[in-house]
Design an enzyme around this catalytic site. Structure first.
Site, mmCIF file in Angstrom:
data_model
loop_
_atom_site.group_PDB
_atom_site.id
_atom_site.type_symbol
_atom_site.label_atom_id
_atom_site.label_comp_id
_atom_site.label_asym_id
_atom_site.label_seq_id
_atom_site.Cartn_x
_atom_site.Cartn_y
_atom_site.Cartn_z
ATOM 1 N N GLY A 58 7.039 -4.888 -2.090
ATOM 2 C CA GLY A 58 6.905 -4.496 -3.348
ATOM 3 C C GLY A 58 6.877 -5.595 -4.439
ATOM 4 O O GLY A 58 7.175 -5.283 -5.780
ATOM 5 N N LEU A 82 -4.848 4.661 4.608
ATOM 6 C CA LEU A 82 -6.121 4.849 4.028
ATOM 7 C C LEU A 82 -5.950 6.321 3.281
ATOM 8 O O LEU A 82 -5.111 7.160 3.617
ATOM 9 C CB LEU A 82 -7.413 5.263 5.031
ATOM 10 C CG LEU A 82 -7.865 4.140 5.738
ATOM 11 C CD1 LEU A 82 -8.753 4.487 6.813
ATOM 12 C CD2 LEU A 82 -8.482 3.264 4.690
ATOM 13 N N ASN A 106 -7.139 -0.385 -6.019
ATOM 14 C CA ASN A 106 -6.598 -1.180 -4.800
ATOM 15 C C ASN A 106 -6.722 -2.750 -5.044
ATOM 16 O O ASN A 106 -7.604 -2.880 -5.610
ATOM 17 C CB ASN A 106 -7.053 -0.804 -3.493
ATOM 18 C CG ASN A 106 -6.150 -1.419 -2.399
ATOM 19 O OD1 ASN A 106 -5.150 -1.454 -2.320
ATOM 20 N ND2 ASN A 106 -6.917 -2.111 -1.282
ATOM 21 N N HIS A 130 -6.898 -6.228 -2.754
ATOM 22 C CA HIS A 130 -6.792 -6.752 -1.448
ATOM 23 C C HIS A 130 -6.753 -8.217 -1.269
ATOM 24 O O HIS A 130 -7.596 -8.986 -2.152
ATOM 25 C CB HIS A 130 -8.162 -6.198 -0.881
ATOM 26 C CG HIS A 130 -8.305 -6.424 0.702
ATOM 27 N ND1 HIS A 130 -7.228 -5.992 1.623
ATOM 28 C CD2 HIS A 130 -8.940 -7.419 1.288
ATOM 29 C CE1 HIS A 130 -7.922 -6.515 2.903
ATOM 30 N NE2 HIS A 130 -8.937 -7.180 2.775
#
Length: 190
Positions: free
Chosen positions: A15, A95, A110, A112
């Site tokens: 987190g 996903l 998102n 990445h």
């Protein structure tokens, strides 16, 4: 524009990105409010971080549902209940399926830890180290049905630190926290 975007943060791990997003919201550096935290790992440390700031938490184990659609329909009911407008994935290791993709089309973001399209999926930093690259980075993108294939919104390069995954990850996490906040602010102020 005074109204803040209502966001749901999805996370599966420690987190740290949730914590950065929450702090940016609280400090007024991110024009949003976290209305719910969703995790697929009820024992993940993100749950403790969310509790510390009194965030509403949904911790569903996907295996407890008959299908991925049933799992996502349960999440969708919770999201509708709190009026979530954006889904912000922050280390969510699943996903997103058709139920959420349809309900939140172009509103799922998102982050990445690579310069996509290079090194999609799990362990992007490890993949970069294994390939011997000297530069990797961070990508913020819209989520679609593929794995890390959605429209790229922002990227920032990060030097690989002496082939060391742990040191490189530290730099990447610092970049993630700033790039995510800045990119989300652009989206939320449209």
């Amino acid at each position: 524009m005074n109204r803040k975007a209502k966001i749901a943060v999805f996370a599966s791990g420690s987190g740290s990105n949730f914590e950065a997003i929450e702090e940016a919201c609280r400090n007024g550096d991110l024009h949003a409010e976290i209305v719910i935290v969703v995790t697929d790992q009820p024992a993940a440390f993100v749950v403790e971080r969310a509790r510390q700031v009194d965030a509403r938490i949904v911790a569903f184990q996907p295996k407890a549902f008959q299908s991925k659609n049933a799992y996502e329909e349960a999440i969708l009911r919770e999201l509708n209940d709190v009026g979530a407008e954006w889904l912000v994935l922050a280390g969510y290791m699943r996903l997103i399926g058709p139920v959420l993709l349809t309900a939140y089309q172009s509103h799922i973001i998102n982050i990445h830890p690579s310069l996509l399209p290079a090194f999609p999926g799990k362990d992007a930093i490890g993949q970069a180290i294994a390939h011997g690259v000297k530069v990797t980075g961070v990508t913020v993108h819209l989520v679609d049905a593929g794995m890390d294939t959605g429209l790229i919104l922002a990227q920032q390069a990060v030097d690989v630190v002496d082939g060391d995954a742990e040191k490189t990850a530290e730099v990447i996490h610092a970049v993630e926290h700033e790039l995510y906040k800045d990119t989300l602010n652009v989206l939320f102020r449209r």
